[in-house]
Design an enzyme around this catalytic site. Sequence first.
Site, PDB file in Angstrom:
ATOM      1  N   GLY A   8       3.504  -3.986   6.368  1.00  0.00           N
ATOM      2  CA  GLY A   8       4.279  -4.605   5.287  1.00  0.00           C
ATOM      3  C   GLY A   8       5.765  -4.409   5.492  1.00  0.00           C
ATOM      4  O   GLY A   8       6.541  -4.277   4.537  1.00  0.00           O
ATOM      5  N   GLY A  11       8.414  -6.432   3.618  1.00  0.00           N
ATOM      6  CA  GLY A  11       8.363  -6.404   2.156  1.00  0.00           C
ATOM      7  C   GLY A  11       9.554  -5.668   1.559  1.00  0.00           C
ATOM      8  O   GLY A  11      10.496  -5.288   2.255  1.00  0.00           O
ATOM      9  N   ASP A  52      -2.200  -8.549  10.484  1.00  0.00           N
ATOM     10  CA  ASP A  52      -2.898  -8.727   9.209  1.00  0.00           C
ATOM     11  C   ASP A  52      -3.679  -7.431   8.985  1.00  0.00           C
ATOM     12  O   ASP A  52      -4.617  -7.130   9.720  1.00  0.00           O
ATOM     13  CB  ASP A  52      -3.848  -9.937   9.320  1.00  0.00           C
ATOM     14  CG  ASP A  52      -4.731 -10.101   8.101  1.00  0.00           C
ATOM     15  OD1 ASP A  52      -4.716  -9.218   7.207  1.00  0.00           O
ATOM     16  OD2 ASP A  52      -5.453 -11.110   8.048  1.00  0.00           O
ATOM     17  N   TYR A 141      -4.463  -4.558 -10.106  1.00  0.00           N
ATOM     18  CA  TYR A 141      -3.552  -3.759  -9.273  1.00  0.00           C
ATOM     19  C   TYR A 141      -3.769  -2.267  -9.555  1.00  0.00           C
ATOM     20  O   TYR A 141      -3.880  -1.454  -8.631  1.00  0.00           O
ATOM     21  CB  TYR A 141      -2.121  -4.167  -9.609  1.00  0.00           C
ATOM     22  CG  TYR A 141      -1.037  -3.482  -8.826  1.00  0.00           C
ATOM     23  CD1 TYR A 141      -0.905  -3.659  -7.457  1.00  0.00           C
ATOM     24  CD2 TYR A 141      -0.097  -2.675  -9.472  1.00  0.00           C
ATOM     25  CE1 TYR A 141       0.112  -3.052  -6.750  1.00  0.00           C
ATOM     26  CE2 TYR A 141       0.927  -2.069  -8.776  1.00  0.00           C
ATOM     27  CZ  TYR A 141       1.033  -2.258  -7.419  1.00  0.00           C
ATOM     28  OH  TYR A 141       2.053  -1.659  -6.724  1.00  0.00           O
ATOM     29  N   LYS A 145      -5.049   0.751  -7.178  1.00  0.00           N
ATOM     30  CA  LYS A 145      -4.220   1.940  -6.925  1.00  0.00           C
ATOM     31  C   LYS A 145      -5.007   3.229  -7.184  1.00  0.00           C
ATOM     32  O   LYS A 145      -4.891   4.196  -6.429  1.00  0.00           O
ATOM     33  CB  LYS A 145      -2.943   1.892  -7.777  1.00  0.00           C
ATOM     34  CG  LYS A 145      -1.929   0.878  -7.277  1.00  0.00           C
ATOM     35  CD  LYS A 145      -1.480   1.205  -5.863  1.00  0.00           C
ATOM     36  CE  LYS A 145      -0.577   0.157  -5.263  1.00  0.00           C
ATOM     37  NZ  LYS A 145      -0.265   0.397  -3.842  1.00  0.00           N
TER      38      LYS A 145
END
Length: 315
Positions: A8, A11, A52, A141, A145
């Site tokens: 990531g 990001g 990915d 989400y 988490k």
Amino acid sequence: MKKILVTGALGQIGSELVGKLRNLYGTEGVIATDILKRTSSEVASGPYEALDVTNGLAMFDIANKYGVDTIIHLAALLSATSEEKPVQAWQLNIGGLMNALEVSRSLGCQLFTPSSIAAFGPTTTKDHTPQETIQRPNSMYGVSKVAGELLCDYYYHKFGLDTRGLRFPGLISYVTLPGGGTTDYVVEMYIQAVARGKYTSYLSPGTFLDMMYMPDALDAIISIMEADGSKLKHRNAFNVSAMSIDPEMLAEAIRKHIPAFKVDYKPDPLRQAIADSWPNAIDSSASIEQWGFQVNYDLDQMTVEMLSHLAVKGN
Ligand code: SER
């Protein structure tokens, strides 16, 4: 010398963390990866691979090729997007983390992954939310988490994997915009204050949430990774926060520099419901005690930097 794989990397956190890590550990010591083939100039300054994270074999091949000893796994969907795409959120957030855990286990890597204030839910104490408390989130989400926190604990206890993590609040930065989060209104308000002198907030006044300026978040990642493991009682998912603010407090801080700044309110039901289910203010004392967490920016200091950098960028 450290060899760190960052997922990531393009990001919100990754795009700034990669540069900081390269300054600390050397350009060749940090392998930036992201699902996108194109790279920003920052991450292109050193090794970069398209990855990915739901492809575990591809992650293993890259980690093995560069001989990495540390994985900083950031690739994930944020809260509002996860609520709209729950299956994709589970596949990316948990599928990607499982791959990062397995690659770390195979290669003996230290692993960092962020948790979030989203790991708490409506039945959690809202103020001074303790390190250990009820965690029954009602957003996808948040569910991902909590599952991620438990998985990291499991790999530490079962396999001795050196997993470490922080429960991040909303992270504020002028460099790379956040996307699909509930706390994104803060960055949006700064941008609109500079660009238009007014902003319509999708969270209502009185919605208090924890926030942190990005330089403090980057320092916290490096501190927890370098901390003496024998002093960490929790290892994963440490509460960290720099401030608890609502949209009105933020608007007031901006008005010290842009007196005519105007805010009105048009709450978005999806993001308001998510925000209402999260704590007002979490307690970071376990992080302070166990690995010396500290921050340099409060709301006013962050506001000065955000407004001046955004003005220079011409937002
Ligand atoms: N900033 C994140 C979000 O709003 C919370 O971890 O989704």
